[in-house]
Design an enzyme around this catalytic site. Structure first.
Site, PDB file in Angstrom:
ATOM      1  N   CYS A 112       0.796  -1.226   0.000  1.00  0.00           N
ATOM      2  CA  CYS A 112       0.000   0.000   0.000  1.00  0.00           C
ATOM      3  C   CYS A 112       0.831   1.280   0.000  1.00  0.00           C
ATOM      4  CB  CYS A 112      -0.939  -0.006   1.197  1.00  0.00           C
ATOM      5  SG  CYS A 112      -2.028  -1.452   1.248  1.00  0.00           S
ATOM      6  N   HIS A 239      -2.841   6.931   2.004  1.00  0.00           N
ATOM      7  CA  HIS A 239      -3.340   5.679   1.445  1.00  0.00           C
ATOM      8  C   HIS A 239      -4.793   5.521   1.851  1.00  0.00           C
ATOM      9  CE1 HIS A 239      -4.180   1.573   0.665  1.00  0.00           C
ATOM     10  NE2 HIS A 239      -4.029   1.167   1.909  1.00  0.00           N
ATOM     11  N   ASN A 270     -10.272   0.286  -1.117  1.00  0.00           N
ATOM     12  CA  ASN A 270      -8.822   0.244  -0.900  1.00  0.00           C
ATOM     13  C   ASN A 270      -8.173  -0.401  -2.114  1.00  0.00           C
ATOM     14  OD1 ASN A 270      -6.201  -0.521  -0.158  1.00  0.00           O
ATOM     15  ND2 ASN A 270      -6.763  -0.987   1.959  1.00  0.00           N
TER      16      ASN A 270
END
Length: 314
Positions: A112, A239, A270
């Site tokens: 990520c 993120h 996500n």
């Protein structure tokens, strides 16, 4: 002295949208449960699009927005944790699709935080004189790793890509600040994607506690390295892991009231290494962030790795 700056951005998301109500037909969950815990309402899921397809679409848009030709690019870097092919790597495959001639091309996998890691390595390469213009891409097909019977992960992850064109500039025009990066490898098993038929799993509470208690001081340190106070930032693009995490870090930073905080996770879920460039590209495209605005990028997640830098919007 040579530095670098972002000159343009681009993004791509698959057209298929999966709502929380759609997910409720697949797994034991509902809209309220998902929105309360992670803040997500919809996410985009790839069907026929491959990882290379999505990365190429985002890169083409960034390249078109830059006014540059493919042959003017000499470095291509893709941040991803979901590449299927080992060789050629994703960066080389994207370069071939775009018609980039003889570039340095490599993939980077810090999950990520991947885009911030990739952006830092490109900045370093340009400062060292090893590159002049680069494509930096974050792309993920996270749906390939999802166990659709596991509501702790099925409701979170999604697919997409974001890209930036970065070029060399004189040091006084620098648009990418010093990177702050690191990891906590002893907690690396908090988010894992393992095996030949990979499935993602995570220790949600471990990640949540780490992110909400440990990352705000690191984000402030990133600003210090760039010589800017958090209150001077025009934007914060973390993120897009979880809306509660994003808001917790933003609240602790001491941002100005009019600072833009990216909350693309609500619509996009996500998307791991794609989430920062995807969210940043959307904010610039909508005019919510303007050319020259200082923005803090901060990636974190699997590894547990983190990286951040202050950039100036193209």
């Amino acid at each position: 002295m040579t530095a670098s700056r972002i000159v343009s951005l681009g993004h791509y998301q698959p057209p298929k949208v999966l709502s929380n109500d759609d997910l409720a037909l697949l797994v034991d969950t509902d809209d309220e449960w998902i929105r309360t815990r992670v803040g997500i309402r919809t996410r985009h899921i790839a069907e026929d699009e491959t990882l290379v397809d999505m990365a190429t679409e985002a890169a083409q848009k960034a390249l078109a927005n830059s006014g540059l030709l493919p042959e003017q690019i000499d470095l291509v870097v893709v941040a991803t944790c979901t590449a299927v092919d080992r060789s050629p790597n994703t960066a080389a495959a994207v370069a071939a699709r775009l018609g980039v001639r003889s570039p340095a091309a490599y993939d980077i996998n810090t999950v990520c935080s991947g885009f911030s890691y990739a952006l830092a390595t490109v900045d370093h390469a340009i400062r060292a004189g090893s590159a002049t213009r680069a494509l930096v891409i974050g792309a993920e097909r996270m749906s390939d790793t999802i166990d659709w019977s596991d509501r702790t992960t099925a409701v979170i992850f999604a697919d997409g890509a974001g890209a930036a064109v970065v070029e060399a500039v004189p040091d006084e025009q620098s648009g990418i600040g010093p990177v702050l990066w690191g990891s906590e490898p002893d907690k690396g098993d908090a988010v894992v994607i393992t095996g030949w038929d990979p499935t993602i799993s995570q220790q949600g509470q471990t990640v949540f506690r780490w992110a909400t208690t440990q990352l705000a001081p690191l984000a402030r340190e990133t600003c210090r390295k760039a010589g800017i106070e958090p209150s001077e930032l025009k934007g914060f693009v973390a993120h897009q892991a979880n809306l509660r995490i994003i808001d917790a870090i933003a609240n602790k930073l001491g941002l100005a009231e009019d600072a833009v905080v990216a909350r693309d996770v609500v619509e996009s879920g996500n998307t791991s290494a794609a989430s920062i460039p995807l969210a940043l590209s959307k904010l610039v495209e909508k005019g919510e962030l303007r050319s020259g605005d200082p923005v803090l990028l901060f990636g974190f997640g699997g590894g547990l790795a983190y990286a951040g830098q202050v950039v100036r919007c193209p």
